[in-house]
Write a protein that holds these residues in place. Structure first.
Motif: not given
Lengths: 147, 201
Positions: B43, B46-47, B98, B179-180, B183, B186, B190, B194, B200-201
């Protein structure tokens, strides 16, 4: 061609395309399709979309179809434009105001190559809020994701 | 961006009947912690990339002003050559699976002023006349010459600006790809988190 690397394609207004061709990205000969499209006021959205999705016209780099009617021979040529389908294009530069016209086509493009880069034009400054890549990146975080 | 190793890849398989559940749940908790650490790292990366991309676009905007230097209607599609060879190409490399990165590569340019005798201005015309051999005809012609031999300085400046812009375009395209890619990584992490921690999701 295999040893030369990939091309940079451009879809833009006259100034944008002329500028980048001046920079040396243009390819045009009798055997290959041009890697650029000049969008003028008479250019239809379908032509832009077809160019973006598929690239490689036989003649001319300027599309000036009459928006009020479809010209069959012109459509046959436009069908052969294959930007996304060509494997020798690395980046597609497109003026953002033109990208807005075919936003759905841009949003549907998920591959990393060719990369699509939205650029400003002389009369339309760049707006980050409209950029497909940045909108996708901003939309991926929700309050729940950051918990 | 360093290689991301999903902690799930090294998870021991849990017993089907729940035996040894204590050590099993500890493994899951540790894996979840590692996964969260990976997510935080990604994260932040990415930012940072987004911020860098915004910064580069601000510089990109200044190129729009260079187009004003191109002048009148004598600079346009009517002057395009009927035959063009690209002087600028891209080298695409795959840093990770990729993840594509671009680099601008310029080929040799063949300008008219380069053609001519390589010797000094005066030549001895003895024997067979040596005809100056121009450089390889395969070298692409400078697009500046589409608009005449003597072009205004503003057009040269515009060409230089757009050439700089091409390198910028390659950098921005590489950043967009990263970035893609980040993403999608990420989202994948995620989803796995989950599954590990459905509560927690």
């Amino acid at each position: 061609m295999a040893g030369r690397g990939k091309l940079i394609a451009v879809i833009g207004d006259e100034d944008t395309v002329t500028g980048f061709l001046l920079g040396g990205i243009g390819e045009l000969n009798k055997n290959r399709h041009p890697n650029f499209l000049v969008v003028e006021k008479d250019t239809t959205i379908n032509e832009i979309e077809d160019t973006f999705r598929s690239l490689g016209s036989v003649s001319g780099s300027v599309a000036e179809a009459n928006p009020s009617q479809h010209d069959p021979p012109l459509w046959d040529e436009i069908d052969s434009w294959q930007f996304l389908n060509r494997d020798d294009i690395g980046i597609i530069l497109i003026n953002q105001y033109i990208a807005e016209m075919v936003r759905h086509a841009l949003d549907a493009h998920q591959q990393s190559i060719p990369a699509v880069l939205e650029i400003p034009s002389k009369e339309h400054p760049y707006d980050a809020a409209k950029d497909s890549i940045l909108r996708r990146a901003r939309g991926m975080f929700t309050a729940e994701d950051l918990r | 961006m360093e290689d991301l190793v999903c902690p799930l890849a090294v998870l021991p398989t849990a017993g089907g009947d729940g035996e040894g559940g204590g050590s099993g749940s500890e493994c899951v908790s540790m894996a979840a912690l590692d996964l969260r650490a990976e997510l935080d790292s990604l994260l932040l990366q990415l930012l940072g990339d987004l911020e860098e991309l915004e910064g580069k676009r601000a510089g990109w905007l200044s190129l729009a002003k260079a187009r004003y230097a191109m002048g009148t209607k004598s600079v346009g599609p009517l002057q395009y050559a009927s035959h063009m060879e690209p002087q600028v190409c891209l080298q695409a490399s795959e840093a990770q699976e990729g993840l594509q990165k671009f680099k601008v590569v310029r080929s040799g340019v063949h300008a008219p002023e380069d053609v001519g005798p390589r010797e000094g201005a005066l030549r001895r015309r003895k024997g067979p006349t040596k005809t100056p051999v121009p450089q390889s005809s395969d070298a692409p012609r400078d697009p500046l010459n589409w608009f005449g031999i003597l072009v205004p300085h503003s057009l040269r400046q515009a060409q230089a600006s757009f050439r700089d812009g091409l390198q910028l375009a390659a950098d921005i395209a590489s950043l967009q790809n990263r970035i893609d890619w980040g993403r999608s990584q990420l989202q994948g992490l995620q989803e796995k988190l989950k599954q590990l921690e459905p509560g927690a999701a």
